[in-house]
Design a protein around this motif. Structure first.
Motif, PDB file in Angstrom:
ATOM      1  N   PRO A  31       0.816  -1.224   0.000  1.00 42.67           N
ATOM      2  CA  PRO A  31       0.000   0.000   0.000  1.00 42.67           C
ATOM      3  C   PRO A  31       0.851   1.277   0.000  1.00 42.67           C
ATOM      4  O   PRO A  31       0.487   2.266  -0.649  1.00 42.67           O
ATOM      5  N   ARG A  32       1.982   1.263   0.693  1.00 44.11           N
ATOM      6  CA  ARG A  32       2.863   2.434   0.714  1.00 44.11           C
ATOM      7  C   ARG A  32       3.429   2.697  -0.677  1.00 44.11           C
ATOM      8  O   ARG A  32       3.469   3.835  -1.147  1.00 44.11           O
ATOM      9  N   TRP A  33       3.842   1.628  -1.363  1.00 45.11           N
ATOM     10  CA  TRP A  33       4.379   1.796  -2.716  1.00 45.11           C
ATOM     11  C   TRP A  33       3.318   2.347  -3.651  1.00 45.11           C
ATOM     12  O   TRP A  33       3.587   3.232  -4.464  1.00 45.11           O
ATOM     13  N   LEU A  34       2.113   1.791  -3.551  1.00 48.03           N
ATOM     14  CA  LEU A  34       1.027   2.263  -4.406  1.00 48.03           C
ATOM     15  C   LEU A  34       0.709   3.727  -4.128  1.00 48.03           C
ATOM     16  O   LEU A  34       0.421   4.490  -5.057  1.00 48.03           O
ATOM     17  N   ASN A  35       0.779   4.134  -2.899  1.00 53.07           N
ATOM     18  CA  ASN A  35       0.547   5.537  -2.557  1.00 53.07           C
ATOM     19  C   ASN A  35       1.606   6.441  -3.195  1.00 53.07           C
ATOM     20  O   ASN A  35       1.285   7.505  -3.727  1.00 53.07           O
ATOM     21  N   ILE A  36       2.867   6.011  -3.151  1.00 51.47           N
ATOM     22  CA  ILE A  36       3.952   6.779  -3.785  1.00 51.47           C
ATOM     23  C   ILE A  36       3.668   6.950  -5.280  1.00 51.47           C
ATOM     24  O   ILE A  36       3.825   8.038  -5.840  1.00 51.47           O
ATOM     25  N   LEU A  37       3.214   5.869  -5.917  1.00 48.28           N
ATOM     26  CA  LEU A  37       2.925   5.922  -7.352  1.00 48.28           C
ATOM     27  C   LEU A  37       1.720   6.798  -7.659  1.00 48.28           C
ATOM     28  O   LEU A  37       1.712   7.539  -8.641  1.00 48.28           O
ATOM     29  N   ARG A  38       0.712   6.720  -6.822  1.00 52.72           N
ATOM     30  CA  ARG A  38      -0.517   7.478  -7.075  1.00 52.72           C
ATOM     31  C   ARG A  38      -0.341   8.976  -6.861  1.00 52.72           C
ATOM     32  O   ARG A  38      -0.978   9.768  -7.545  1.00 52.72           O
ATOM     33  N   VAL A  39       0.486   9.364  -5.883  1.00 52.31           N
ATOM     34  CA  VAL A  39       0.658  10.804  -5.635  1.00 52.31           C
ATOM     35  C   VAL A  39       1.732  11.423  -6.528  1.00 52.31           C
ATOM     36  O   VAL A  39       1.878  12.645  -6.546  1.00 52.31           O
ATOM     37  N   LEU A  40       2.446  10.603  -7.264  1.00 49.61           N
ATOM     38  CA  LEU A  40       3.446  11.102  -8.205  1.00 49.61           C
ATOM     39  C   LEU A  40       2.729  11.905  -9.286  1.00 49.61           C
ATOM     40  O   LEU A  40       1.871  11.377  -9.987  1.00 49.61           O
ATOM     41  N   PRO A  41       3.036  13.195  -9.394  1.00 46.32           N
ATOM     42  CA  PRO A  41       2.345  14.009 -10.408  1.00 46.32           C
ATOM     43  C   PRO A  41       2.640  13.471 -11.810  1.00 46.32           C
ATOM     44  O   PRO A  41       3.797  13.258 -12.167  1.00 46.32           O
TER      45      PRO A  41
END
Length: 188
Positions: A121-131
């Motif tokens: 979930p942390r990795w997915l969050n990093i990817l999702r908030v990446l502009p």
């Protein structure tokens, strides 16, 4: 135009179209350092350790992607992020392939799966908030899809393993269940 050159021209055009299509469909493999390759080799027969190692590699790469998020926009940054995202995706896919293999063997990898399910979930969050930017949007989208698949696979496999080892208590904590000699079995 001479008709006898027509088949050669058609053949050349078809060759160029096919080679261009094949280049777009290349499967990328994860880029590992020499040290990482050696670590993977050392954990070859220890599924739990190998999954933990791949989780560590993914965690390192996710942190690297996150570190580039705050940098000023530039062509170099876009190229770097695109490359990192493609590598991250390839590494997640490789991790998923390892999970498939260990699942088929009934290797007890629950400890490593717990860590993996906690980290995805942390990795997915990093990817999702990446502009998003046009230079790496496709790679970002593919990384998110791969991450979601890996998260689902790890969660499903953890549940399956918990159920399996509740029934097969004698196989608990075994690295693999494929023709290995049990410690109390007589040796020939």
């Amino acid at each position: 135009m001479k008709l006898r050159n027509f088949p050669a021209a058609v053949s050349l055009a078809l060759f160029l179209m096919v080679s261009t299509c094949l280049q777009g469909q290349r499967v990328r493999t994860a880029t590992l350092t020499e040290t990482e390759i050696e670590q993977v080799r050392e954990t070859a027969i220890f599924p739990n350790e190998r999954v933990k190692l791949y989780t560590k590699f993914l965690d390192d790469r996710a942190d690297h992607i996150k570190s580039l998020t705050g940098r000023p926009k530039s062509a170099q940054r876009v190229l770097k992020l695109d490359d990192l995202l493609q590598d991250f995706t390839a590494l997640m896919d490789e991790t998923g392939s390892n999970l498939d293999q260990y699942s088929d063997r009934h290797s007890d990898i629950r400890k490593a799966l717990k860590t993996l399910t906690d980290d995805t979930p942390r990795w997915l969050n990093i990817l999702r908030v990446l502009p998003g930017e046009s230079g790496f949007d496709l790679a970002r989208k593919e990384a998110i899809e791969s991450g979601e698949e890996l998260a689902d696979q790890a969660t499903r496999l953890l549940h399956e393993q918990n159920d399996y080892f509740a029934i097969h208590k004698d196989e608990k904590d075994q690295e693999r269940n494929d023709d290995q000699v049990k410690p109390d079995a007589p040796k020939n």
